[in-house]
Write a protein that holds these residues in place. Structure first.
Motif, PDB file in Angstrom:
ATOM      1  N   GLY A   1      40.365  26.666  33.083  1.00  0.00           N
ATOM      2  CA  GLY A   1      39.863  27.796  32.322  1.00  0.00           C
ATOM      3  C   GLY A   1      40.124  29.118  33.014  1.00  0.00           C
ATOM      4  N   HIS A   2      39.932  29.151  34.320  1.00  0.00           N
ATOM      5  CA  HIS A   2      40.165  30.379  35.080  1.00  0.00           C
ATOM      6  C   HIS A   2      41.657  30.696  35.182  1.00  0.00           C
ATOM      7  CE1 HIS A   2      35.973  29.615  36.201  1.00  0.00           C
ATOM      8  NE2 HIS A   2      35.909  30.910  36.443  1.00  0.00           N
ATOM      9  N   LEU A   3      42.479  29.667  35.344  1.00  0.00           N
ATOM     10  CA  LEU A   3      43.927  29.901  35.360  1.00  0.00           C
ATOM     11  C   LEU A   3      44.409  30.391  33.997  1.00  0.00           C
ATOM     12  CD1 LEU A   3      45.378  26.957  37.497  1.00  0.00           C
ATOM     13  CD2 LEU A   3      44.531  29.203  38.220  1.00  0.00           C
ATOM     14  N   GLY A   4      43.758  29.937  32.943  1.00  0.00           N
ATOM     15  CA  GLY A   4      44.087  30.438  31.615  1.00  0.00           C
ATOM     16  C   GLY A   4      43.766  31.919  31.474  1.00  0.00           C
ATOM     17  N   ASP A   5      42.671  32.364  32.087  1.00  0.00           N
ATOM     18  CA  ASP A   5      42.329  33.794  32.075  1.00  0.00           C
ATOM     19  C   ASP A   5      43.407  34.593  32.808  1.00  0.00           C
ATOM     20  OD1 ASP A   5      40.026  33.174  30.695  1.00  0.00           O
ATOM     21  OD2 ASP A   5      38.673  33.470  32.398  1.00  0.00           O
TER      22      ASP A   5
END
Length: 251
Positions: free
Chosen positions: A75-79
């Motif tokens: 999720g954070h890498l997607g951000d």
């Protein structure tokens, strides 16, 4: 002049601060902040570095929206991906502080072909898990007299406890083929001590042949605050080296 706007990663609105514009003569810098830090925590860098600098607030932090899910590493890498794509970053550098450096490591291991360099600030090569105990700790913590919950929602802390799994990046460090610099706090008397043990330091040294280490003798973990002047100067020098290389190639 610093621009403030929002970028969307599907339903999540991410608050972005951007100074300058991308140039063929110098790489852009993406600043990835720590666990609870909003984009505004990087304003000293944006204000004092030349060229194109971008930072943002992860989901659940600062002015960004707070979904119920998406607090694992993916999720954070997607951000990060949403911001990188929106800003058109290519041949850029990445700076990550604290847990932001863990996200920076995870990102760089997958995307280093588009990067020029990586700067990690006082973080072992681990993406750590969280628990209800750490939710309670962070929820009750004040930093410089301000509650952490002023910057990061409890929903995000609980999301980390539910979703974040420990990932040891140490076995993958040798895959990094870009120059890596590590800032380490060395003041053992600091209120918040360095997160990097001697064992962590050896893992970095053994695995990354390009590694350069900068010690901050008056800092513990909070290098950007405890030695802000030196921190900014060292980041400027680090970015300047890439700018000189890029300028030489263009000429």
């Amino acid at each position: 002049m610093v621009k403030s706007y929002f970028v969307h990663n599907t339903e999540v609105a991410l608050h972005v601060l951007e100074k300058g514009e991308a140039s063929v003569f110098a790489p852009s810098l993406l600043v990835i902040n720590g666990l609870w830090e909003p984009a505004e925590r990087a304003i000293p860098l944006l204000s004092n570095l030349p060229g194109h600098v971008v930072t943002f607030s992860f989901r659940g932090r600062g002015l960004s929206s707070t979904p119920e899910q998406g607090y694992d590493l993916a999720g954070h890498l997607g951000d990060i991906e949403a911001v990188v794509k929106h800003c058109g970053l290519d041949n850029y550098c990445v700076l990550g502080f604290s847990r932001g450096a863990a996200y920076a490591l995870g990102w760089s291991l997958r995307n280093q072909q588009h990067m020029q360099g990586l700067l990690l600030v006082d973080q072992p090569p681990v993406h750590s898990s969280h628990s209800e105990k750490t939710v309670k700790f962070w929820s009750e913590l004040n930093y410089s007299g301000v509650p952490i919950l002023n910057f990061m929602r409890r929903t995000a802390l609980e999301g980390l406890a539910d979703e974040a799994q420990e990932i040891d990046f140490a076995p993958q460090l040798s895959q990094l083929q870009i120059p890596v610099t590590l800032f380490v706090g060395r003041n053992r008397e600091a209120v918040i001590p360095s997160d990097i043990s001697e064992d962590d330091l050896e893992k970095y040294k053994r695995s990354i042949c390009s590694l350069r280490i900068i010690e901050f003798l008056e800092s513990g973990h909070m290098i950007p605050d405890e030695e802000q002047g030196k921190y900014i100067r060292e980041v400027r020098k680090w970015m300047g080296a890439f700018s000189d290389q890029q300028m030489t190639v263009k000429l």
